[in-house]
Design a protein around this motif. Structure first.
Motif, PDB file in Angstrom:
ATOM      1  N   UNK A 229       0.839  -1.207   0.000  1.00 22.63           N
ATOM      2  CA  UNK A 229       0.000   0.000   0.000  1.00 22.63           C
ATOM      3  C   UNK A 229       0.870   1.252   0.000  1.00 22.63           C
ATOM      4  N   UNK A 230       0.331   2.329  -0.558  1.00 23.14           N
ATOM      5  CA  UNK A 230       0.991   3.628  -0.447  1.00 23.14           C
ATOM      6  C   UNK A 230       1.222   3.943   1.026  1.00 23.14           C
ATOM      7  N   UNK A 231       2.361   4.583   1.305  1.00 19.87           N
ATOM      8  CA  UNK A 231       2.816   4.951   2.646  1.00 19.87           C
ATOM      9  C   UNK A 231       3.524   3.818   3.372  1.00 19.87           C
ATOM     10  N   UNK A 232       3.620   2.636   2.777  1.00 19.04           N
ATOM     11  CA  UNK A 232       4.232   1.506   3.454  1.00 19.04           C
ATOM     12  C   UNK A 232       5.756   1.553   3.317  1.00 19.04           C
ATOM     13  N   UNK A 233       6.468   1.457   4.433  1.00 20.76           N
ATOM     14  CA  UNK A 233       7.932   1.558   4.406  1.00 20.76           C
ATOM     15  C   UNK A 233       8.536   0.732   5.528  1.00 20.76           C
ATOM     16  N   UNK A 234       9.861   0.593   5.479  1.00 22.07           N
ATOM     17  CA  UNK A 234      10.592  -0.149   6.508  1.00 22.07           C
ATOM     18  C   UNK A 234      11.835   0.628   6.934  1.00 22.07           C
ATOM     19  N   UNK A 235      12.186   0.488   8.208  1.00 22.38           N
ATOM     20  CA  UNK A 235      13.481   0.912   8.734  1.00 22.38           C
ATOM     21  C   UNK A 235      14.228  -0.358   9.104  1.00 22.38           C
ATOM     22  N   UNK A 236      15.392  -0.545   8.493  1.00 17.55           N
ATOM     23  CA  UNK A 236      16.206  -1.739   8.730  1.00 17.55           C
ATOM     24  C   UNK A 236      17.591  -1.293   9.191  1.00 17.55           C
ATOM     25  N   UNK A 237      18.152  -1.978  10.167  1.00 20.79           N
ATOM     26  CA  UNK A 237      19.441  -1.519  10.693  1.00 20.79           C
ATOM     27  C   UNK A 237      20.282  -2.673  11.202  1.00 20.79           C
ATOM     28  N   UNK A 238      21.591  -2.464  11.100  1.00 21.30           N
ATOM     29  CA  UNK A 238      22.570  -3.247  11.850  1.00 21.30           C
ATOM     30  C   UNK A 238      23.017  -2.365  13.005  1.00 21.30           C
ATOM     31  N   UNK A 239      23.088  -2.920  14.178  1.00 22.71           N
ATOM     32  CA  UNK A 239      23.150  -2.084  15.380  1.00 22.71           C
ATOM     33  C   UNK A 239      24.522  -1.986  16.021  1.00 22.71           C
ATOM     34  N   UNK A 240      25.574  -2.311  15.282  1.00 19.05           N
ATOM     35  CA  UNK A 240      26.921  -2.161  15.841  1.00 19.05           C
ATOM     36  C   UNK A 240      27.224  -0.702  16.149  1.00 19.05           C
ATOM     37  N   UNK A 241      26.776   0.206  15.277  1.00 20.36           N
ATOM     38  CA  UNK A 241      27.063   1.637  15.449  1.00 20.36           C
ATOM     39  C   UNK A 241      25.814   2.460  15.727  1.00 20.36           C
ATOM     40  N   UNK A 242      24.672   1.806  15.826  1.00 22.10           N
ATOM     41  CA  UNK A 242      23.408   2.503  16.059  1.00 22.10           C
ATOM     42  C   UNK A 242      22.716   1.845  17.248  1.00 22.10           C
ATOM     43  N   UNK A 243      22.245   2.650  18.178  1.00 24.72           N
ATOM     44  CA  UNK A 243      21.581   2.149  19.385  1.00 24.72           C
ATOM     45  C   UNK A 243      20.154   1.716  19.029  1.00 24.72           C
ATOM     46  N   UNK A 244      19.823   0.413  19.143  1.00 21.03           N
ATOM     47  CA  UNK A 244      18.469  -0.017  18.782  1.00 21.03           C
ATOM     48  C   UNK A 244      17.387   0.599  19.663  1.00 21.03           C
ATOM     49  N   UNK A 245      17.714   0.888  20.905  1.00 20.36           N
ATOM     50  CA  UNK A 245      16.723   1.522  21.787  1.00 20.36           C
ATOM     51  C   UNK A 245      16.410   2.934  21.307  1.00 20.36           C
ATOM     52  N   UNK A 246      17.431   3.663  20.840  1.00 19.55           N
ATOM     53  CA  UNK A 246      17.190   5.003  20.291  1.00 19.55           C
ATOM     54  C   UNK A 246      16.370   4.919  19.004  1.00 19.55           C
ATOM     55  N   UNK A 247      16.684   3.916  18.171  1.00 14.42           N
ATOM     56  CA  UNK A 247      15.904   3.736  16.940  1.00 14.42           C
ATOM     57  C   UNK A 247      14.443   3.450  17.271  1.00 14.42           C
ATOM     58  N   UNK A 248      14.237   2.544  18.227  1.00 16.68           N
ATOM     59  CA  UNK A 248      12.875   2.215  18.647  1.00 16.68           C
ATOM     60  C   UNK A 248      12.152   3.454  19.153  1.00 16.68           C
ATOM     61  N   UNK A 249      12.830   4.245  19.966  1.00 12.94           N
ATOM     62  CA  UNK A 249      12.225   5.465  20.497  1.00 12.94           C
ATOM     63  C   UNK A 249      11.929   6.462  19.385  1.00 12.94           C
ATOM     64  N   UNK A 250      12.832   6.576  18.398  1.00 11.98           N
ATOM     65  CA  UNK A 250      12.607   7.481  17.287  1.00 11.98           C
ATOM     66  C   UNK A 250      11.411   7.086  16.456  1.00 11.98           C
ATOM     67  N   UNK A 251      11.269   5.780  16.207  1.00  9.64           N
ATOM     68  CA  UNK A 251      10.106   5.291  15.448  1.00  9.64           C
ATOM     69  C   UNK A 251       8.824   5.594  16.202  1.00  9.64           C
ATOM     70  N   UNK A 252       8.791   5.271  17.487  1.00  5.35           N
ATOM     71  CA  UNK A 252       7.569   5.469  18.277  1.00  5.35           C
ATOM     72  C   UNK A 252       7.228   6.949  18.437  1.00  5.35           C
ATOM     73  N   UNK A 253       8.247   7.797  18.532  1.00  2.00           N
ATOM     74  CA  UNK A 253       7.991   9.227  18.744  1.00  2.00           C
ATOM     75  C   UNK A 253       7.307   9.877  17.551  1.00  2.00           C
ATOM     76  N   UNK A 254       7.521   9.331  16.371  1.00  2.00           N
ATOM     77  CA  UNK A 254       7.026   9.971  15.151  1.00  2.00           C
ATOM     78  C   UNK A 254       5.951   9.162  14.441  1.00  2.00           C
ATOM     79  N   UNK A 255       5.555   8.020  15.012  1.00  2.00           N
ATOM     80  CA  UNK A 255       4.570   7.150  14.369  1.00  2.00           C
ATOM     81  C   UNK A 255       3.164   7.466  14.858  1.00  2.00           C
ATOM     82  N   UNK A 256       2.178   7.115  14.043  1.00  2.00           N
ATOM     83  CA  UNK A 256       0.794   7.199  14.482  1.00  2.00           C
ATOM     84  C   UNK A 256       0.523   6.150  15.557  1.00  2.00           C
ATOM     85  N   UNK A 257      -0.399   6.447  16.463  1.00  2.00           N
ATOM     86  CA  UNK A 257      -0.806   5.468  17.464  1.00  2.00           C
ATOM     87  C   UNK A 257      -1.986   4.632  16.972  1.00  2.00           C
TER      88      UNK A 257
END
Length: 473
Positions: A229-257
């Motif tokens: 569907x339109x608007x459908x996307x993914x965030x994919x990461x390897x977490x050696x240099x990126x904090x997965x908890x920060x990524x999770x928080x970033x997704x939740x902070x900007x996502x619809x509930x």
């Protein structure tokens, strides 16, 4: 190659949940308010099933979303995956919040979509812009070179991340492996907005996707080249240099509930299809696109992007040599029921996906060839899209400029002032002018060129460009 979506359900937990909802419809006392009744406003709401109390319970006790995201992470070789119902726009902004802090510098490619620039505003980040190499024969971008990024990191040793858009909107592919090597030598993650590359890495004739080439984060749109569907996307990461908890928080902070379950299910279904039948479907689309590209290459004075650094499923044409006006060609194609992704006076872009067939592509090539010949005229000098030519001059951080007091001034009087707004010819939505940048004669010239070429001027307070918003002194 027809496929039965029901055969995917055992490999796609969200799709399975959506099909189960359709097969045994409940009588919901939850949102959405249409309560599955299509007799009220019509079939426009058909298939709309929420995630909460739809595909899963209100408490998400079945875990179907987490299972679907885990399967996508495995397919793309990631440690982390989140689905987005806000497109790559939401995903880019989530990553911007995750990789650095307020006031930090980040290296940013000027080929990136306006969504990332607004992510910089949200996160309070200061961009160090790097520009792509531009092909003088077409005026189109070829990718940001690793040496350019290296120089930027040497000059800005406190930079926290590198953001690159690749492939470009017109389908050109840069050196992601080289960029990853450089970023990692400086101890920072490489984030790639690969919105147009959800199909990369799943056929030997396609480029590898960014995570395969060493990138740390990949944002991609499942709706652009996969059947979601339109608007459908993914965030994919390897977490050696990126904090997965920060990524999770970033997704939740900007996502619809209230995420649309049907959209999430479409991502899951597209992933399952790609995993099961992707190579065969892509093979047919690539071969059919190759046949059309070869046919178009025979048209006198028409420039068609081709070669190993071009997405095989992107048809980008530079019409300047033919004298044909791309806006007129677009009108012909619209009349034939064959709309294209983008068209201005000089450049036309057609997007092919694994849903295309030899039949659809042959019809497109026939109509396109005939229209170019119909509108052939005196050759024009190739200038290329405005977004790739402008050299941004930073005067204030984007967040500061976004919230500053502003006023409108006549377009021609804006030189020397600091922009308070984002102005981007669309598509592709790459800024020519961004909040906090000093307005130059080159900026105004690029915007005039875009307007005269028939490009829609997006996001400006005054889309006619009679005035521009600037920061008050």
């Amino acid at each position: 190659m027809p496929t039965d979506p029901r055969k995917l359900r055992s490999d796609a937990p969200l799709l399975d949940a959506w099909l189960r909802f359709q097969e045994d419809r409940p009588t919901p006392f939850t949102i959405p308010g249409h309560k599955q009744r299509t007799d009220l406003v019509g079939d426009v709401v058909a298939g709309d099933v929420p995630l909460y109390a739809g595909l899963d319970t209100m408490k998400l006790s079945r875990g179907v979303l987490a299972e679907a995201e885990s399967r996508a992470a495995s397919l793309w070789g990631a440690d982390f995956c989140r689905f987005s119902t806000g497109g790559s726009t939401h995903a880019n902004q989530a990553v911007a919040l995750a990789v650095a802090g307020d006031g930090d510098e980040v290296i940013v490619s000027r080929t990136l979509h306006r969504s990332l620039l607004l992510g910089l505003v949200l996160a309070g980040l200061t961009p160090v812009w790097v520009r792509p190499e531009v092909d003088p024969a077409t005026g189109l971008p070829m990718g940001v070179s690793p040496q350019t990024v290296r120089e930027a990191l040497v000059e800005h040793p406190a930079a926290r991340a590198v953001f690159i858009g690749d492939p470009s909107y017109v389908g050109t592919v840069g050196d992601i492996a080289g960029l990853a090597t450089v970023a990692h030598q400086f101890g920072v993650p490489l984030v790639v907005d690969a919105a147009w590359a959800a199909h990369f890495g799943f056929h030997p004739d396609l480029p590898r996707h960014p995570l395969q080439l060493g990138a740390d984060v990949m944002v991609t749109s499942a709706h652009k080249t996969l059947p979601a569907w339109s608007q459908a996307a993914l965030v994919l990461a390897r977490t050696e240099r990126v904090d997965p908890a920060r990524l999770e928080a970033g997704v939740e902070a900007t996502a619809t509930t209230s995420p649309a379950g049907a959209m999430l299910a479409s991502i899951d279904a597209a992933r399952a299809l790609l995993e099961r039948d992707g190579r065969a479907l892509l093979d047919g689309a690539i071969k059919a696109t190759r046949a059309v590209r070869d046919r178009l290459l025979e048209i006198e004075s028409l420039s068609v992007l081709d070669g190993p650094t071009v997405d095989p499923l992107k048809l980008t044409l530079v019409l300047s040599g033919t004298g044909a006006d791309g806006n007129a060609v677009e009108r012909d194609l619209l009349a034939a029921g064959l709309p294209v992704e983008s068209a201005d006076r000089d450049v036309l872009v057609g997007v092919v996906s694994l849903a295309d067939t030899a039949e659809t592509l042959t019809a497109f090539g026939t109509a396109l060839s005939a229209s170019i010949e119909r509108h052939r005229g005196a050759p024009r000098t190739i200038e290329g899209p405005a977004a790739y030519r402008v050299r941004p001059v930073a005067a204030a951080p984007p967040r500061q400029a976004f919230f500053a007091r502003s006023t409108s001034v006549p377009f021609n009087d804006a030189v020397g002032r600091v922009a308070a707004e984002l102005v981007a010819p669309y598509p592709p939505g790459i800024p020519v002018l961004a909040p906090g940048e000093r307005i130059t004669g080159e900026t105004l010239g690029a915007l005039r060129h875009a307007r005269e070429a028939g490009v829609r001027i997006a996001y400006a307070a005054d889309p006619t460009l009679a005035t521009l918003r600037v920061i008050q002194p």
